[in-house]
Scaffold this active site. Structure first.
Site, short mmCIF file in Angstrom:
data_model
loop_
_atom_site.label_atom_id
_atom_site.label_comp_id
_atom_site.label_asym_id
_atom_site.label_seq_id
_atom_site.Cartn_x
_atom_site.Cartn_y
_atom_site.Cartn_z
N ASP A 114 0.88 -1.17 0.00
CA ASP A 114 0.00 0.00 0.00
C ASP A 114 0.91 1.22 0.00
OD1 ASP A 114 -2.15 -1.66 0.16
OD2 ASP A 114 -2.61 -1.27 2.27
N ASP A 125 -13.82 -5.15 -2.76
CA ASP A 125 -13.78 -5.11 -1.29
C ASP A 125 -15.16 -5.54 -0.80
OD1 ASP A 125 -11.22 -4.09 -1.41
OD2 ASP A 125 -11.84 -2.01 -1.21
#
Lengths: 253, 222
Positions: A12, A131
């Site tokens: 990330d 997600d």
């Protein structure tokens, strides 16, 4: 002899640094993306995934420079996600050296983007990231905007729709598990993996090496993605592969 | 004089191919080009490509590259990658198009995945990831690469040659399929050496140094 299950470290990235949060919040610095990429390459990572979680659009180009630099040193597939809104964004990332792009929020806002990008550049480079959050016994809902916004979409149906539009792979993250280190949501992973023909990458919740094994054997994932167990040096990618191989999983050792 | 030309016909990302070649041949002059004259001038040709076969052939024709690529395939060290392998065959099930016919055989789609059984995982298409490459014949491009080394694949169609002669390697998914073809000055692979770490870089390095016997005999390109 045959196709190996892949281990994919995930980076990330924000403001040029690798960070890691818990349940999508509370970020902690984990290092320089280029150094980390080289380390994982040395350890035998099968691919690398970069998620650009930069909030503002001002720093968007940073990820391009990072990918350009990684691509001159690391010769394994590189996937980049985050902030992809137009086909032009796909083109810029591929030109910078990405092999695949991962589309999440924009796929929900504008599903045609997936089809258009797949027909222009080929399904092999279009990953749709989903997600998902459990909303019932065997039902999961798609969330967008880094997990902040509910969509009302069923995750399994959404995965099938994305495949039909040309997604070549599904990156499936359990929001309930992400950052918890309690293991993948195996029911979610298996349900989606059994519902689509394209490969599914399990993501969210890895806390130890056995979770990776479960993701493949019980979740039927084609690849497993993890971040924190590798970032902080608890395990190397090589150890993870050896562990998978010990459990009868085909791995690139 | 260009040492290596990577043929750009608008199909897929060529940057990773050029980066990997620059890495193994830092002193070589390497260009990415869509110009037929530049392809004809180069000593070695790399033809990559991802996407669909009909689009690939259409783009080659639209850019006037088909002739130059076919000439290269007849006379100088030629490395085909992915579609660069598939275009050499006689025909493809993808869009029912004719290929170059330099290697006799066809390009087929992997069988439709069966519904998941109770214990068996379904066959995912595309075939994506690191698979073992079993070398079926000795070749200078395999030098230093262990038998059954893993390379990175991503494809939904595979090559089926009419004869075993040109088969340089095969992989299993789940049946054996041809993943590398060798014929005179041609070496063509289904996998992506530019994305296959050590094994891939070794293959590219071998290609850069390769002097196929037939390329001097049939040097009609220059």
């Amino acid at each position: 002899m045959g196709l190996a299950k892949r281990i994919i470290p995930c980076l990330d990235v924000t403001n040029g640094r690798v960070v890691k949060g818990v349940n999508f919040v509370g970020l902690r610095d984990a290092g320089n993306p280029i150094e980390i990429s080289r380390r994982y390459d040395d350890q035998g990572a099968d691919e690398l995934t970069f998620l650009d979680i930069t909030a503002s659009s001002d720093n968007r180009d940073l990820i391009l420079h990072i990918i350009e630099e990684v691509a001159t040193q690391v010769f394994i597939p590189l996937t980049v996600g985050g902030g992809i809104r137009k086909v032009e964004d796909v083109r810029r990332l591929l030109n910078a050296g990405a092999d695949k792009v991962s589309i999440n929020t924009s796929a929900v806002q504008e599903p045609e983007l997936v089809g258009e990008a797949a027909s222009r550049y080929g399904s092999q480079c279009i990953v749709v990231a989903i997600d998902a959050k459990q909303v019932g016994g065997n039902s999961w809902e798609v969330f967008t905007h880094g997990g902040r916004r509910a969509t009302g979409l069923d995750a399994v149906e959404w995965a099938k729709k994305m495949q039909s539009l040309g997604a070549g792979e599904i990156l499936l993250t359990s929001m309930d598990r992400d950052g918890t280190r309690n293991g993948f949501d195996l029911a979610l992973t298996r349900t989606v993996s059994d519902a689509v023909n394209v490969p599914v990458i399990a993501s969210g919740g890895v806390g130890n090496l056995h979770h990776l094994v479960e993701g493949v054997l019980e979740g039927r994932a084609d690849a497993v993605l993890a971040a924190s167990i590798f970032h902080y040096g608890e395990y190397t990618v090589r150890e993870a592969k050896a562990y998978m191989a010990q459990h009868g999983i085909e791995a690139r050792l | 004089m260009t040492d290596i030309a990577i043929v750009d016909y608008g199909m897929g990302n060529l940057r990773s191919v050029s980066k990997a070649l620059e890495h193994v041949a830092p002193a070589a002059s390497i260009i990415v080009t869509g110009d037929a004259a530049a392809v004809r001038k180069a000593d070695r040709i790399v033809v990559p490509g991802q996407g669909a076969m009909p689009d690939c052939l259409r783009e080659l024709d639209a850019r006037g590259l088909r002739g130059a690529v076919m000439e290269a395939a007849m006379c100088k060290p030629f490395l085909g990658i992915c579609l660069g392998l598939q275009m050499l065959l006689g025909s493809s099930e993808e869009g029912n198009v004719k290929g170059f016919g330099i290697v006799s055989g066809k390009v087929r789609h992997f069988p439709a995945p069966e519904a998941a059984g109770t214990n068996e995982q379904r066959l995912k298409v595309p075939h994506m990831g690191w698979n073992q490459v079993h070398q079926a014949a000795e070749h200078p491009l395999w030098k230093g690469i262990p038998q059954d080394a893993r390379f990175y694949f991503v494809h939904s169609y595979y090559v089926e040659t009419d004869n075993p002669e040109p088969v340089a390697a095969y992989s299993l998914y789940p049946f054996p399929f041809t993943c590398a073809v060798a014929k005179d000055n041609i070496f063509a692979v289904q996998f992506h050496p530019e994305k296959s770490q050590e094994a891939g870089l070794t293959l590219l390095s071998n290609f850069v140094r390769w002097e196929p016997a037939s390329s001097t005999d049939k040097n009609i390109g220059k």
